[in-house]
Design a protein around this motif. Structure first.
Motif, PDB file in Angstrom:
ATOM      1  N   SER A  81      61.335  73.659   2.020  1.00  0.00           N
ATOM      2  CA  SER A  81      61.561  74.955   1.396  1.00  0.00           C
ATOM      3  C   SER A  81      62.808  75.606   1.949  1.00  0.00           C
ATOM      4  O   SER A  81      63.002  75.671   3.158  1.00  0.00           O
ATOM      5  N   ILE A  82      63.642  76.068   1.038  1.00  0.00           N
ATOM      6  CA  ILE A  82      64.700  77.009   1.386  1.00  0.00           C
ATOM      7  C   ILE A  82      64.421  78.283   0.586  1.00  0.00           C
ATOM      8  O   ILE A  82      64.239  79.347   1.145  1.00  0.00           O
ATOM      9  N   SER A  83      64.300  78.127  -0.727  1.00  0.00           N
ATOM     10  CA  SER A  83      63.897  79.286  -1.538  1.00  0.00           C
ATOM     11  C   SER A  83      62.528  79.062  -2.178  1.00  0.00           C
ATOM     12  O   SER A  83      61.843  80.008  -2.519  1.00  0.00           O
ATOM     13  N   GLU A  84      62.147  77.782  -2.351  1.00  0.00           N
ATOM     14  CA  GLU A  84      60.816  77.448  -2.860  1.00  0.00           C
ATOM     15  C   GLU A  84      60.405  76.077  -2.336  1.00  0.00           C
ATOM     16  O   GLU A  84      61.237  75.256  -2.001  1.00  0.00           O
ATOM     17  N   LEU A 120      50.650  73.069   6.160  1.00  0.00           N
ATOM     18  CA  LEU A 120      50.747  74.089   5.111  1.00  0.00           C
ATOM     19  C   LEU A 120      49.777  75.236   5.355  1.00  0.00           C
ATOM     20  O   LEU A 120      50.098  76.395   5.074  1.00  0.00           O
ATOM     21  N   LYS A 121      48.623  74.926   5.893  1.00  0.00           N
ATOM     22  CA  LYS A 121      47.679  75.992   6.227  1.00  0.00           C
ATOM     23  C   LYS A 121      48.278  76.899   7.302  1.00  0.00           C
ATOM     24  O   LYS A 121      48.154  78.120   7.228  1.00  0.00           O
ATOM     25  N   GLN A 122      48.952  76.319   8.278  1.00  0.00           N
ATOM     26  CA  GLN A 122      49.580  77.120   9.336  1.00  0.00           C
ATOM     27  C   GLN A 122      50.763  77.920   8.809  1.00  0.00           C
ATOM     28  O   GLN A 122      51.068  78.992   9.329  1.00  0.00           O
ATOM     29  N   GLU A 123      51.434  77.408   7.776  1.00  0.00           N
ATOM     30  CA  GLU A 123      52.567  78.102   7.164  1.00  0.00           C
ATOM     31  C   GLU A 123      52.112  79.176   6.183  1.00  0.00           C
ATOM     32  O   GLU A 123      52.928  79.923   5.658  1.00  0.00           O
ATOM     33  N   GLN A 125      50.890  78.411   3.247  1.00  0.00           N
ATOM     34  CA  GLN A 125      51.313  77.890   1.950  1.00  0.00           C
ATOM     35  C   GLN A 125      50.267  77.015   1.268  1.00  0.00           C
ATOM     36  O   GLN A 125      50.526  76.441   0.225  1.00  0.00           O
ATOM     37  N   TRP A 126      49.086  76.901   1.854  1.00  0.00           N
ATOM     38  CA  TRP A 126      48.086  75.973   1.344  1.00  0.00           C
ATOM     39  C   TRP A 126      47.607  76.327  -0.059  1.00  0.00           C
ATOM     40  O   TRP A 126      47.502  75.467  -0.932  1.00  0.00           O
ATOM     41  N   GLU A 127      47.308  77.586  -0.315  1.00  0.00           N
ATOM     42  CA  GLU A 127      46.800  77.994  -1.634  1.00  0.00           C
ATOM     43  C   GLU A 127      47.834  77.726  -2.721  1.00  0.00           C
ATOM     44  O   GLU A 127      47.500  77.245  -3.807  1.00  0.00           O
ATOM     45  N   GLU A 128      49.088  78.033  -2.438  1.00  0.00           N
ATOM     46  CA  GLU A 128      50.160  77.774  -3.407  1.00  0.00           C
ATOM     47  C   GLU A 128      50.292  76.274  -3.678  1.00  0.00           C
ATOM     48  O   GLU A 128      50.456  75.845  -4.816  1.00  0.00           O
ATOM     49  N   TYR A 129      50.215  75.466  -2.619  1.00  0.00           N
ATOM     50  CA  TYR A 129      50.299  74.009  -2.780  1.00  0.00           C
ATOM     51  C   TYR A 129      49.161  73.508  -3.664  1.00  0.00           C
ATOM     52  O   TYR A 129      49.379  72.722  -4.587  1.00  0.00           O
ATOM     53  N   LYS A 130      47.952  73.942  -3.371  1.00  0.00           N
ATOM     54  CA  LYS A 130      46.785  73.504  -4.158  1.00  0.00           C
ATOM     55  C   LYS A 130      46.976  73.839  -5.635  1.00  0.00           C
ATOM     56  O   LYS A 130      46.706  73.016  -6.495  1.00  0.00           O
ATOM     57  N   ALA A 131      47.424  75.051  -5.921  1.00  0.00           N
ATOM     58  CA  ALA A 131      47.607  75.484  -7.304  1.00  0.00           C
ATOM     59  C   ALA A 131      48.688  74.675  -8.018  1.00  0.00           C
ATOM     60  O   ALA A 131      48.598  74.436  -9.223  1.00  0.00           O
ATOM     61  N   THR A 132      49.685  74.226  -7.264  1.00  0.00           N
ATOM     62  CA  THR A 132      50.810  73.513  -7.862  1.00  0.00           C
ATOM     63  C   THR A 132      50.583  72.008  -7.962  1.00  0.00           C
ATOM     64  O   THR A 132      50.899  71.397  -8.983  1.00  0.00           O
ATOM     65  N   GLU A 138      40.521  67.830  -7.901  1.00  0.00           N
ATOM     66  CA  GLU A 138      40.874  67.842  -6.479  1.00  0.00           C
ATOM     67  C   GLU A 138      40.685  69.235  -5.875  1.00  0.00           C
ATOM     68  O   GLU A 138      40.235  69.368  -4.750  1.00  0.00           O
ATOM     69  N   ARG A 139      41.015  70.288  -6.645  1.00  0.00           N
ATOM     70  CA  ARG A 139      40.820  71.659  -6.154  1.00  0.00           C
ATOM     71  C   ARG A 139      39.348  71.956  -5.947  1.00  0.00           C
ATOM     72  O   ARG A 139      38.964  72.585  -4.971  1.00  0.00           O
ATOM     73  N   GLU A 140      38.484  71.483  -6.844  1.00  0.00           N
ATOM     74  CA  GLU A 140      37.050  71.692  -6.707  1.00  0.00           C
ATOM     75  C   GLU A 140      36.506  70.992  -5.460  1.00  0.00           C
ATOM     76  O   GLU A 140      35.675  71.529  -4.747  1.00  0.00           O
ATOM     77  N   GLU A 141      37.014  69.789  -5.169  1.00  0.00           N
ATOM     78  CA  GLU A 141      36.604  69.054  -3.972  1.00  0.00           C
ATOM     79  C   GLU A 141      36.978  69.831  -2.715  1.00  0.00           C
ATOM     80  O   GLU A 141      36.260  69.810  -1.725  1.00  0.00           O
TER      81      GLU A 141
END
Length: 143
Positions: A81-84, A120-123, A125-132, A138-141
């Protein structure tokens, strides 16, 4: 890349002395042998992290998942990531060039975790990663 507290202190002293961090310590060279390019294809968030680089003077995070020597350079593949946030390739020479331009590119010596998911959890960014990147099943799991 897990380092002992003693080794972290050595790296910090060397960085203070030279004014920039060595981005390719011996431990990383050894770890790269386990994860050459394309070795973790399809593992997504379960891929093991080789090293996390970051820009201590502004935006920029590079989480390397694989790396291989290519001539005089090392090519990494990771989540960056730099801007996204996005998956992509980057090279050691590129990071070193940023250092020469005055950016404080360093190795994160203190983040704990083994997988991309851990980092990603520490950053935060985990929720955004999951959604993307994860499909509905996989999200339900994960939940």
């Amino acid at each position: 890349m897990k380092l002992s507290l003693e080794r972290i202190k050595e790296i910090q002293k060397e960085t203070q002395k030279t004014g920039k961090m060595n981005l390719l310590p011996e431990e990383l060279k050894e770890e790269m042998k386990k994860f050459p390019l394309y070795s973790q294809d399809g593992k997504k968030e379960k891929a093991k992290v080789l090293v996390k680089y970051f820009n201590a003077s502004g935006p920029g995070t590079w989480i390397a998942l694989e790396g291989s020597q290519e001539g005089e350079d090392i090519t990494f593949f990771g989540y960056c990531s730099i801007s996204e946030w996005e998956y992509g390739y980057f090279s050691l020479n590129e990071l070193q060039e940023l250092q020469k331009q005055g950016y404080l590119i360093e190795i994160d010596l203190f983040t704990n975790g083994e997988t991309l998911e851990d980092f990603l959890k520490q950053e935060g960014q985990w929720e955004e990663y999951k959604a993307t990147f994860l499909d509905d099943e996989e999200r339900e799991e994960e939940e």
